[in-house]
Design a protein around this motif. Structure first.
Motif, short mmCIF file in Angstrom:
data_model
loop_
_atom_site.label_atom_id
_atom_site.label_comp_id
_atom_site.label_asym_id
_atom_site.label_seq_id
_atom_site.Cartn_x
_atom_site.Cartn_y
_atom_site.Cartn_z
N LEU A 39 1.06 -1.34 0.05
CA LEU A 39 -0.09 0.20 0.01
C LEU A 39 0.87 1.20 0.00
CD1 LEU A 39 -2.65 1.42 0.14
CD2 LEU A 39 -2.58 1.03 2.58
N VAL A 124 -6.97 3.82 -5.01
CA VAL A 124 -7.96 2.71 -4.49
C VAL A 124 -8.81 3.08 -3.56
CG1 VAL A 124 -6.20 2.30 -2.58
CG2 VAL A 124 -7.54 0.42 -3.46
N LEU A 150 -1.45 -1.24 -4.22
CA LEU A 150 -2.59 -0.37 -3.99
C LEU A 150 -1.83 1.19 -3.84
CD1 LEU A 150 -4.71 -2.20 -1.51
CD2 LEU A 150 -4.47 -2.66 -3.93
#
Length: 466
Positions: A39, A124, A150
């Motif tokens: 992420l 996202v 992401l």
């Protein structure tokens, strides 16, 4: 092709301002210990998608060099123009649960050529709640050949259940010095003369985003105007000299300086909202400087701006007053500043008056003679007087007749007083007070009273046996 696409980094070593993140990712690729989900979050235009693409190429490279893709192997050549095994998804336009279900169904298939299939999901946070829930199980236990990356600028919109299943990397804003260095490199590579002061203006307008800085530079190159005035008018940068002149005028209560600076801003056609935002930014920087010193501002502000902030004579109380006035002003900023100056003057006058009153009171008190003697000082050589014994405490005898005796120490105490040591309870009361000996209530003995209380219930019969 735009400048930010033309000069997009192709290896980790070319990424500007994200050394910690690139170092960790390179280490994972070298040791072949990559995760299943990542992420990337943080400031816009600072390299999240760029680093995701480099990682996707490096993890599929046949001969990575220091964690970077070599760029010469067949896998690197096949990924230069896009590859089916590297899938980029825009979550802003594919945020439904059906799009995520289609992605999940394709995850189960093996890759076409590369060792890993990498899914780069940009923005996202735009996915719906149902789409996040559908992606949750696959993100937790994906197939061994699948890697999810992401990217988002709004981490708080990503559910905690998604965040806990990813390795999180913070991409902070790029410093102005690094942006200036990159702008000068690109301008030199393009054969364009760009002064350092002009590059500083562009870096200030970019606000920590390299993509924004390159877009502004491209706009300036297209117009052929690279001087400071043209750049300032093109991007709408408020001249700092006016802002700091206003603040210096406020600290010195100089209305003429404030009005002169506002006239200059009016000539530049700067709106009230821009003036207010810049003033609040400068005041907040001053408050941070007072609280933490120069090192607090080195990461976000230039050296020249820090020096200007340090030269301001605003106190913390002045900053709070300014922030309060600017935060509630939606009309003319000049009126708000002049009102703040008036309030500051009134407060100063009140404090001066209070100080004068306190000073006058202290002078008045100091002129009053105060003598406190706790013990009489006896000069050396003088005899010490014998202290007389205090008489015993006395009680009034309620009219008891005096007994004049020669050795009685209480004879000078007056009529009706005796020593406490000689007082007995059987002494008769004073004549002028009522005699309570004939009270009928006191003559009754306690036993009879108890009997009388018992007789009250003599005729009462309980309705149940005892």
């Amino acid at each position: 092709m735009s400048l930010y696409n033309e000069y997009r980094p192709m290896v980790f070593s070319d990424v500007v301002g994200q050394d910690t993140n690139t170092l960790i990712l390179k280490k994972q690729i070298e040791e072949k210990k990559t995760g299943n989900a990542y992420l990337f979050y943080g400031h816009h235009g600072c390299g999240k998608t760029t680093v995701a693409r480099i990682f996707a190429r490096a993890v599929n490279c046949e001969h990575p060099e220091d964690g970077n893709p070599c760029g010469t192997c067949p896998a690197c050549h096949s990924m230069q123009g896009g590859h089916p095994d590297i899938v980029e998804i825009d979550a802003a336009s594919n945020n439904s649960v059906e799009a995520v279900r289609e992605l999940i169904s394709n995850v189960q298939y093996e890759t076409m050529e590369l060792p890993f299939r990498v899914y780069i999901i940009d923005e996202v946070h735009m996915l719906s709640a149902a789409a996040f829930n559908a992606l949750l199980k696959t993100l937790e236990e994906p197939p061994a050949h699948v890697i999810f990356i992401l990217c988002t600028t709004e981490l708080y919109k990503v559910p905690k259940t998604i965040q806990s299943r990813c390795q999180k990397f913070l991409f902070s804003g790029i410093t102005r010095e690094e942006i200036i260095k990159r702008l000068l490199f690109v301008a030199g590579d393009k054969g364009v003369v760009l002064s350092e002061d002009a590059a500083k203006l562009i870096a200030e307008a970019a606000g920590g985003a390299m993509r924004d800085a390159l877009s502004i530079l491209e706009q300036c190159i297209s117009s052929g105007q690279l001087d400071e005035d043209s750049i300032r008018s093109m991007v709408g940068i408020l001249p700092e000299t006016y802002i700091f002149s206003i603040l210096k005028g406020f600290s010195g209560k100089d209305v003429h300086t404030i009005m002169t600076a506002f006239n200059g801003l009016t000539h530049e056609q700067v709106g009230n909202r821009v003036i207010r935002d810049e003033l609040m930014r400068a005041v907040s920087d001053r408050m941070a400087y007072i609280a933490g010193g120069e090192q607090v501002l080195t990461l976000t502000e230039s050296k020249e701006r820090i020096e200007r902030i340090a030269d301001l004579e605003l106190t913390y109380q002045d900053c709070i007053s300014l922030m309060d006035s600017l935060g509630t002003s939606y009309g003319d900023i000049r009126c708000s500043l002049l009102t703040a100056i008036a309030k500051a003057e009134m407060l100063s006058a009140s404090m001066r008056y209070t100080d004068e009153c306190v000073k006058a009171l202290e002078e008045k008190l100091s002129s009053i003679p105060v003598k406190i003697s706790l013990q009489k000082e006896i000069p050396a050589g003088e005899p010490v007087e014998e202290t007389k014994e205090m008489p015993d405490p006395v009680l009034k005898t309620h009219g008891m007749p005096e007994e004049e005796t020669a050795d009685s120490p209480e004879q000078d105490m007056g009529d009706g007083y005796v020593s406490l040591s000689e007082y007995t309870p059987d002494m008769p009361p004073e004549k002028n007070e009522p005699d309570m000996t004939d009270c009928p209530f006191d003559d009754e003995p306690e036993e009879e009273e108890a009997d009388s209380k018992t007789d009250m219930f003599s005729g009462f019969t309980l309705p149940f046996p005892i």
